[in-house]
Design a protein around this motif. Structure first.
Motif, mmCIF file in Angstrom:
data_model
loop_
_atom_site.group_PDB
_atom_site.id
_atom_site.type_symbol
_atom_site.label_atom_id
_atom_site.label_comp_id
_atom_site.label_asym_id
_atom_site.label_seq_id
_atom_site.Cartn_x
_atom_site.Cartn_y
_atom_site.Cartn_z
ATOM 1 N N MET A 1 0.828 -1.202 0.000
ATOM 2 C CA MET A 1 0.000 0.000 0.000
ATOM 3 C C MET A 1 0.865 1.255 0.000
ATOM 4 N N GLU A 2 1.915 1.243 0.807
ATOM 5 C CA GLU A 2 2.790 2.409 0.901
ATOM 6 C C GLU A 2 3.545 2.658 -0.403
ATOM 7 N N LEU A 3 3.880 1.592 -1.125
ATOM 8 C CA LEU A 3 4.628 1.735 -2.375
ATOM 9 C C LEU A 3 3.754 2.190 -3.539
ATOM 10 N N ASP A 4 2.449 2.067 -3.391
ATOM 11 C CA ASP A 4 1.536 2.425 -4.476
ATOM 12 C C ASP A 4 1.381 3.941 -4.545
ATOM 13 N N PRO A 5 1.826 4.564 -5.617
ATOM 14 C CA PRO A 5 1.708 6.023 -5.712
ATOM 15 C C PRO A 5 0.265 6.515 -5.771
ATOM 16 N N GLU A 6 -0.666 5.615 -6.047
ATOM 17 C CA GLU A 6 -2.077 5.996 -6.145
ATOM 18 C C GLU A 6 -2.842 5.759 -4.841
ATOM 19 N N SER A 7 -2.143 5.339 -3.784
ATOM 20 C CA SER A 7 -2.826 5.003 -2.526
ATOM 21 C C SER A 7 -3.648 6.161 -1.981
ATOM 22 N N ALA A 8 -3.122 7.364 -2.070
ATOM 23 C CA ALA A 8 -3.839 8.527 -1.535
ATOM 24 C C ALA A 8 -5.173 8.728 -2.253
ATOM 25 N N VAL A 9 -5.179 8.476 -3.551
ATOM 26 C CA VAL A 9 -6.421 8.600 -4.323
ATOM 27 C C VAL A 9 -7.386 7.485 -3.947
ATOM 28 N N LEU A 10 -6.860 6.267 -3.828
ATOM 29 C CA LEU A 10 -7.712 5.118 -3.528
ATOM 30 C C LEU A 10 -8.366 5.230 -2.152
ATOM 31 N N THR A 11 -7.628 5.747 -1.185
ATOM 32 C CA THR A 11 -8.088 5.729 0.207
ATOM 33 C C THR A 11 -8.777 7.017 0.640
ATOM 34 N N ARG A 12 -8.987 7.930 -0.266
ATOM 35 C CA ARG A 12 -9.520 9.252 0.088
ATOM 36 C C ARG A 12 -10.843 9.176 0.843
ATOM 37 N N HIS A 13 -11.698 8.249 0.468
ATOM 38 C CA HIS A 13 -13.027 8.141 1.092
ATOM 39 C C HIS A 13 -13.183 6.826 1.867
ATOM 40 N N ILE A 14 -12.075 6.287 2.353
ATOM 41 C CA ILE A 14 -12.080 5.014 3.073
ATOM 42 C C ILE A 14 -11.821 5.256 4.557
#
Length: 213
Positions: A111-124
């Motif tokens: 999860m930390e290595l995924d550059p898109e994590s912030a986008v994915l988790t925004r509403h989680i």
């Protein structure tokens, strides 16, 4: 909405990582084990916690296998895209008052290595990764852990208010073992692949209907 708690798998459910995951796995098996795998042979390992796959395939050093696969996965990350409408759907689920979660076979490191994590988790609201519980999917532990995280001092999460959305047999078994509803993502219309489910959908509109939004 039909459910107060909406829990999502990530890979193969929210984002299309199938091609990246399977192509990188085939490459890893070829280089480390000297044998070829077809796409169909590799597919069942897609969605299994990555650190376990080497051992399942008979490779003696699970850690090395995992890290080699991870490097190849990262090299093909440009192929990963969200399924149409899913990020918008999660935002709408949250806007309608439901508690949201990810229960994923990804590790915290992945999860930390995924550059898109912030986008994915925004509403989680809550995230449960592989390694966060004594047992990973298909055991019920990750979903039960989500329910613990989502419970408050004055409100306990009821199983009938929960739904888990995933794409693999391990997701189905996890949901059924935990006693909650399961919606199967069938993006490529494979017909459910004999995976038990309460609901099935092949696009975001179908999932909206299931969730009642």
């Amino acid at each position: 909405m039909n459910y107060k708690y909406c829990i999502f798998d990530i890979d193969g459910t929210i984002v299309d990582t199938e091609t990246t995951g399977i192509r990188s796995l085939i490459s890893t098996v070829r280089d480390l084990m000297g044998r070829e795998m077809t796409y169909e042979e590799a597919y069942p390992y897609f969605g299994v916690p990555s650190e376990k796959v080497g051992g399942m395939l008979g490779y003696p050093d699970e850690s090395r296998f995992w890290h080699e696969w991870e490097e190849r996965f990262i090299a093909l990350r440009h192929l990963i895209v969200p399924f149409g409408g899913m990020l918008e759907l999660i935002a709408e689920v949250k806007k309608n008052g439901a508690v949201t979660g990810f229960v994923t076979s990804r590790s915290r490191r992945e999860m930390e290595l995924d550059p898109e994590s912030a986008v994915l988790t925004r509403h989680i609201d809550h995230i449960v990764c592989a390694g966060d519980t004594p047992r990973s999917k298909p055991a019920p532990d990750p979903l039960l852990r989500f329910m613990e995280l989502a419970s408050s001092s004055d409100r306990e999460v009821r199983k009938e208010d929960c739904i888990y959305i995933g794409d693999m047999a391990s997701d189905s078994l996890c949901a059924r073992s935990a006693g909650i509803a399961f919606a199967l993502a069938d993006w490529r219309s494979r017909g459910g692949r004999d995976i038990p489910h309460d609901f099935i959908f092949s696009d975001a509109a179908g999932l909206r209907e299931i969730l009642g939004i």
